[in-house]
Design a protein around this motif. Structure first.
Motif, PDB file in Angstrom:
ATOM      1  N   GLY A  36       1.046  -1.192  -0.006  1.00  0.00           N
ATOM      2  CA  GLY A  36      -0.059   0.468   0.165  1.00  0.00           C
ATOM      3  C   GLY A  36       1.165   0.959  -0.179  1.00  0.00           C
ATOM      4  O   GLY A  36       0.669   2.817   0.439  1.00  0.00           O
ATOM      5  N   SER A  70      -4.861   0.458   2.985  1.00  0.00           N
ATOM      6  CA  SER A  70      -5.718   1.256   1.814  1.00  0.00           C
ATOM      7  C   SER A  70      -6.418   2.401   2.108  1.00  0.00           C
ATOM      8  O   SER A  70      -6.520   2.700   2.756  1.00  0.00           O
ATOM      9  CB  SER A  70      -7.573  -0.332   1.973  1.00  0.00           C
ATOM     10  OG  SER A  70      -7.934   0.767   0.170  1.00  0.00           O
ATOM     11  N   PRO A  71      -7.019   3.558   1.151  1.00  0.00           N
ATOM     12  CA  PRO A  71      -6.689   3.174  -0.445  1.00  0.00           C
ATOM     13  C   PRO A  71      -4.995   2.704  -1.283  1.00  0.00           C
ATOM     14  O   PRO A  71      -3.805   3.388  -0.866  1.00  0.00           O
ATOM     15  CB  PRO A  71      -6.644   4.748  -0.838  1.00  0.00           C
ATOM     16  CG  PRO A  71      -7.834   5.399   0.190  1.00  0.00           C
ATOM     17  CD  PRO A  71      -7.230   4.968   1.191  1.00  0.00           C
TER      18      PRO A  71
END
Length: 503
Positions: A36, A70-71
């Motif tokens: 991420g 996340s994102p």
């Protein structure tokens, strides 16, 4: 396959984004990976979290541990994710119940022994979490006063990782709640009564405070330029609740909040040294840019003493922020946006040798021009008030007792209230915020009133930007005079404030 979810926050300037942390255990040889777009400090969290869990009498999973943030396309950095990562791993390992993890944002760095350390940006992080719909927050215990400024969230403080795990297992007493809010006295600001003489400069300071105008003070050393600037915050009204949160959020990111009384309610006063770099002024740094002096002076005063010593590059870097009220900094990990709606106060000597009297100056005309040339025309065009300080001839120069800050602030408050009533439907708080097109159309003055200003435009004595700023100062002068609208005398006085001979 065990899976758990926790929440933390990523900051980009003063803007925050809620980050969902997923922990997955199994599916490969024993190791830990974070995906991420983590930066180096976040990648190192694997070792910090593993040691903190082990030293909290818990067992690290002996399988592949995958942590996804996340994102996923959003760059993430810092150590504030540690607490959420540790809890997600232990929930995924089925060692802690998952019930209380839902809807809870966690912010905090973990020491190797399991202590939860404070991090920067707790306030803007929790504001982003509240906006994302999260209902509870766990923060380091020292950050509780700062976190308590955010309403609409249940705030809990953790001293150690073990305390957090105990709370997740159902013990409500394991975490602290914020103490009742204490009222702290505002910081003491020097009184205007201390400044002897200088009636023109004192009047200009009052006008600057009433309208939110930028000001330049020039004159020999020791005439009170710095004293006047330091007393300007005392003339300004207290910050509104919204402004106080904005200023406090910036200071939280910069790491300069007082731990016991974090909320800033008085207009900040920031005075960088003339050796400060461009990054120190406007913000900068590797990865994601940090706030600079202009952002820390948001809703307050940026005082640049010995302005001509700053150098052209540093001074010119202020021009965009003076017009737009914010600064955008593009760095490797993204664009940071910091508000920078500040009032600029410049102070400078008349020449490099800075004698007590101009007649004693030993500088050549070329040296004087080069010295003042560091204050460029475009920068000076954005300064509404220019004042030449008088040389001091005696410490008893003023027979009458000078007015105090409280006396001047009474007039400033009245003038500001008139401006707010006039501009409230447009959302402007001061005359300095009123845009030029509105002053020329909706609030246009008769040609007879602006005749002198129009003449200045015709002969090139004032620019179009300068004319707009003259109109703003004229409205401030009329507010101080309790007039309905500016007259020819107010416009003439505003033009006199822009006289280049003042520098």
């Amino acid at each position: 396959m065990p899976l758990a979810r926790a929440w933390s926050v990523a900051l980009f300037g003063v803007d925050g984004v809620a980050v969902e942390i997923e922990a997955d255990i199994g599916g490969g040889r024993p190791r830990t990976q974070i995906v991420g777009l983590p930066d180096a400090s976040l990648n190192e969290a694997k070792e910090r979290v593993r040691a903190a869990i082990r030293n909290s009498s818990e067992e690290w999973p002996g399988e592949l541990v995958t942590l996804a943030l996340s994102p996923a396309a959003l760059p993430k950095g810092g150590s504030g994710y540690d607490l959420a990562l540790a809890c997600a791993v232990l929930v995924a390992a089925d060692r802690v119940p998952t019930d209380r993890l839902s809807g809870t944002v966690m912010i905090g760095e973990l020491a190797l022994d399991g202590r939860v350390r404070p991090v920067r940006g707790v306030l803007p992080g929790l504001l982003a979490a509240r906006k994302a719909g999260l209902r509870r927050a766990i923060v380091p215990e020292p950050a509780l006063p700062e976190a308590a400024l955010v309403t609409g969230l249940e705030i809990l403080g953790a001293r150690t990782l073990l305390d957090t795990l105990t709370w997740l297992r159902g013990d409500d007493a394991a975490l602290r709640t914020p103490d009742p809010e204490r009222v702290h006295p505002p910081p003491e600001i020097p009184d205007l009564r201390d400044v002897i003489g200088q009636p023109e400069a004192r009047w200009a300071l009052e006008v600057a405070a009433a309208g939110g105008h930028h000001i330049l003070l020039t004159g020999p050393p020791g005439t009170g330029k710095t004293m006047l600037a330091e007393r300007l915050p005392g003339l300004l009204p207290p910050l509104t609740d919204e402004q106080a949160l904005e200023v406090t959020a910036i200071r939280s990111i910069a790491g300069t909040l007082a731990p016991d009384s974090p909320l800033i309610t008085v207009a900040p006063f920031v005075a960088p040294h003339h050796s400060t770099s461009v990054s120190g002024l406007i913000g900068g740094g590797a990865g994601m840019a940090k706030p600079g002096a202009i952002s820390q002076a948001h809703h307050g005063i940026l005082f640049m003493d010995e302005a001509c010593e700053f150098g052209p590059h540093r001074l010119e870097s202020l021009r965009t922020a003076l017009e737009q009220g914010e600064i955008r900094l593009a760095r490797r990990d993204g664009v940071s946006r910091y508000p920078a709606n500040f009032q600029l106060v410049l102070a400078t000597n008349t020449c490099p040798c800075a004698p007590p009297r101009d007649s004693d100056c030993t500088c050549s005309p070329h040296a004087r021009r080069r010295y003042f040339g560091r204050l460029s025309g475009p920068l000076l065009d954005r300064v509404d008030l220019r004042v030449r300080m008088r040389p001091m001839t005696a410490m008893s120069a003023e027979l009458d007792t000078p007015e105090s800050t409280a006396q001047v602030r009474t007039r400033v408050d009245k003038a500001r209230r008139r401006a707010v009533e006039r501009w409230q439907q447009h959302g402007w708080l001061t005359n300095a915020q009123a845009p030029g097109p509105a002053l020329r159309r909706e609030f246009a003055l008769p040609r007879k009133t602006t005749a002198l200003l129009d003449r200045g435009l015709d002969i090139g004595a004032v620019t179009a930007r300068g004319a707009d700023r003259c109109l703003r100062v004229a409205w401030t002068l009329s507010d101080l005079a309790e007039a309905d609208r500016p007259g020819p005398d107010h416009v003439a006085a505003a033009l006199e404030f822009r006289d280049r001979r003042a520098v």
